[in-house]
Write an enzyme that holds these catalytic residues in place. Structure first.
Site, short mmCIF file in Angstrom:
data_model
loop_
_atom_site.label_atom_id
_atom_site.label_comp_id
_atom_site.label_asym_id
_atom_site.label_seq_id
_atom_site.Cartn_x
_atom_site.Cartn_y
_atom_site.Cartn_z
N HIS A 98 5.71 25.33 -4.59
CA HIS A 98 4.77 24.24 -4.83
C HIS A 98 5.30 23.15 -5.76
O HIS A 98 4.99 21.99 -5.59
CB HIS A 98 3.44 24.79 -5.36
CG HIS A 98 2.64 25.51 -4.32
ND1 HIS A 98 3.09 26.66 -3.70
CD2 HIS A 98 1.45 25.23 -3.75
CE1 HIS A 98 2.20 27.06 -2.82
NE2 HIS A 98 1.18 26.21 -2.83
N LEU A 153 -9.95 4.65 2.01
CA LEU A 153 -8.66 3.98 2.18
C LEU A 153 -8.91 2.46 2.14
O LEU A 153 -9.85 1.97 2.78
CB LEU A 153 -8.02 4.35 3.52
CG LEU A 153 -6.63 3.75 3.65
CD1 LEU A 153 -5.62 4.52 2.82
CD2 LEU A 153 -6.19 3.66 5.08
N ARG A 201 0.84 -1.21 0.00
CA ARG A 201 0.00 0.00 0.00
C ARG A 201 0.87 1.26 0.00
O ARG A 201 0.55 2.26 -0.66
CB ARG A 201 -0.95 -0.01 1.19
CG ARG A 201 -1.95 1.14 1.16
CD ARG A 201 -3.03 1.03 2.21
NE ARG A 201 -2.49 1.11 3.55
CZ ARG A 201 -3.21 0.96 4.66
NH1 ARG A 201 -4.52 0.72 4.58
NH2 ARG A 201 -2.66 1.05 5.85
N ARG A 224 10.74 26.35 -0.04
CA ARG A 224 9.28 26.22 -0.10
C ARG A 224 8.73 26.81 -1.40
O ARG A 224 8.68 28.02 -1.59
CB ARG A 224 8.61 26.89 1.10
CG ARG A 224 7.11 26.59 1.10
CD ARG A 224 6.33 27.36 2.13
NE ARG A 224 4.92 27.02 2.02
CZ ARG A 224 4.09 27.52 1.09
NH1 ARG A 224 4.52 28.40 0.21
NH2 ARG A 224 2.83 27.13 1.06
N LYS A 274 -2.76 6.97 1.06
CA LYS A 274 -2.61 7.22 2.50
C LYS A 274 -1.75 8.48 2.66
O LYS A 274 -0.57 8.43 2.99
CB LYS A 274 -2.00 6.00 3.20
CG LYS A 274 -2.39 5.94 4.67
CD LYS A 274 -2.31 4.55 5.23
CE LYS A 274 -2.48 4.49 6.73
NZ LYS A 274 -3.70 5.06 7.27
N GLU A 295 -16.70 5.58 5.03
CA GLU A 295 -15.76 5.02 6.02
C GLU A 295 -15.66 6.00 7.18
O GLU A 295 -16.25 7.08 7.14
CB GLU A 295 -14.38 4.78 5.40
CG GLU A 295 -13.69 6.05 4.95
CD GLU A 295 -12.25 5.86 4.45
OE1 GLU A 295 -11.60 4.87 4.84
OE2 GLU A 295 -11.79 6.73 3.69
N1 PDD Z 1 -5.83 4.96 9.91
N2 PDD Z 1 -9.72 4.65 6.68
C1 PDD Z 1 -8.98 5.69 7.05
C2 PDD Z 1 -9.38 7.06 6.59
C3 PDD Z 1 -7.85 5.50 7.87
O1 PDD Z 1 -7.09 6.55 8.23
C4 PDD Z 1 -7.53 4.20 8.32
C5 PDD Z 1 -6.33 3.92 9.17
C6 PDD Z 1 -8.34 3.13 7.91
C7 PDD Z 1 -8.05 1.70 8.30
O2 PDD Z 1 -6.92 1.21 7.63
P1 PDD Z 1 -6.01 0.07 8.27
O3 PDD Z 1 -6.90 -1.07 8.56
O4 PDD Z 1 -5.02 -0.24 7.20
O5 PDD Z 1 -5.36 0.62 9.52
C8 PDD Z 1 -9.43 3.40 7.07
C9 PDD Z 1 -4.57 4.83 10.59
C10 PDD Z 1 -4.51 3.71 11.54
C11 PDD Z 1 -4.17 6.17 11.15
O6 PDD Z 1 -4.32 7.13 10.42
O7 PDD Z 1 -3.66 6.25 12.27
#
Ligand code: PDD
Length: 276
Positions: free
Chosen positions: A102, A203, A52, A100, A147, A179
């Site tokens: 963009h 995510l 990922r 700095r 992420k 989510e």
């Molecule tokens: N967050 N959706 C979002 C928006 C997230 O930020 C996360 C995880 C998940 C779950 O993903 P996973 O099962 O891979 O942890 C879903 C992490 C833990 C964080 O930002 O701390």
């Protein structure tokens, strides 16, 4: 040395002031991250996290400063130094240190950061009771599968949830439930497990993936499909999943209180415990 950090090429004290002012992580949120759980000294679902990370890097045109094997090795070295058995590893890779502006740095660069801390333990009572959540408008961008370090809408939603006595905010867009602010969401209705599909709008959680695999092993039918707020309110069971929450049942969503009987969630939690 239980809690440690790593910045660029060296291990540093967790509280050391090492990040230069012109790091793009804090100037632009220009970077990506991962959160990985360690159970009994072993990295959980590491290959999925690394893949990922690579997908996120590719999506933002960022060349990782180390190979995935090297990143895994740094995590293991850090874990050994920390001597922690149940830990949470945070990895962050930004588009480096540059004047700095963009545009991307030229030539390209990247900055690697890691922390390793004792894992937060969720008391059994909390999982038994379940948490309260509230729905909120999804004000994020269209690429939530990345992420990314840009978490301002997530942070603001989580804070608003907290101020309303809730553990999590559930993002909805035009009546479709997606989510949580830092978790994925599952619903059970008439013996079927529902969750939003792994498209660009959420995510692709690693815990979500584990739950889908466990459901398959348990012969629980799954539908990865978008569902409405009305469906959410009418669900038999609801739960959140994330690396730190694992599988967390929901007790109340907005004004709707769910039954304390949760046969499907209980089965999945039990299987998850066996797995870890
Ligand atoms: N967050 N959706 C979002 C928006 C997230 O930020 C996360 C995880 C998940 C779950 O993903 P996973 O099962 O891979 O942890 C879903 C992490 C833990 C964080 O930002 O701390």
């Amino acid at each position: 040395m239980p809690e440690i950090a790593y910045y660029q090429d060296s291990f540093v004290d967790l509280h050391a002031k090492v990040v230069p002012i012109q790091e793009r992580a804090h100037q632009f949120g220009d970077g990506i991250y991962e959160v990985i759980r360690v159970y009994q000294g072993r990295l959980f679902m590491m290959q999925d996290h690394l893949q990922r990370l690579q997908r996120s890097a590719d999506a933002i045109d960022l060349e990782l400063p180390y190979s995935l094997e090297e990143i895994e090795s740094i995590c293991k070295q850090g874990l050994e130094r920390s001597e922690l058995m149940d830990a949470e590893i945070y990895l962050q890779i930004s588009r480096g240190i540059y004047t700095r502006q963009h545009y991307y740095p030229d030539p390209p660069c990247a900055a690697f950061a890691m922390t390793i801390k004792q894992a937060r333990v969720i008391p059994d009572e909390k999982r038994i009771k379940g948490v309260n959540v509230m729905t909120m408008e999804d004000e994020r961008w269209k690429n939530c599968y990345i992420k990314s370090l840009n978490l301002l809408p997530n942070v603001m939603a989580k804070q608003k949830a907290l101020q309303n006595g809730c553990e999590e905010a559930i993002f909805q867009e035009a009546g479709t439930v997606k989510e949580g602010s830092s978790s994925n969401l599952f619903a059970v209705k008439a013996g079927i497990l529902y969750t939003y599909p792994a498209l660009k709008g959420i995510l692709h959680g690693i815990t979500r993936k584990v739950v889908l695999e466990l459901a398959n092993e348990l012969d629980i039918p799954v539908e990865e499909t978008a569902f409405s707020i009305d469906f959410l309110y009418d669900a038999d069971e609801l739960f959140l999943t994330s690396t730190n929450m694992e599988i967390m049942p929901i007790r109340q969503v907005d004004e709707h209180i769910l039954s304390a009987e949760r046969p499907y969630s209980d089965k999945l939690i039990e299987q998850f415990q066996k797995l870890i």
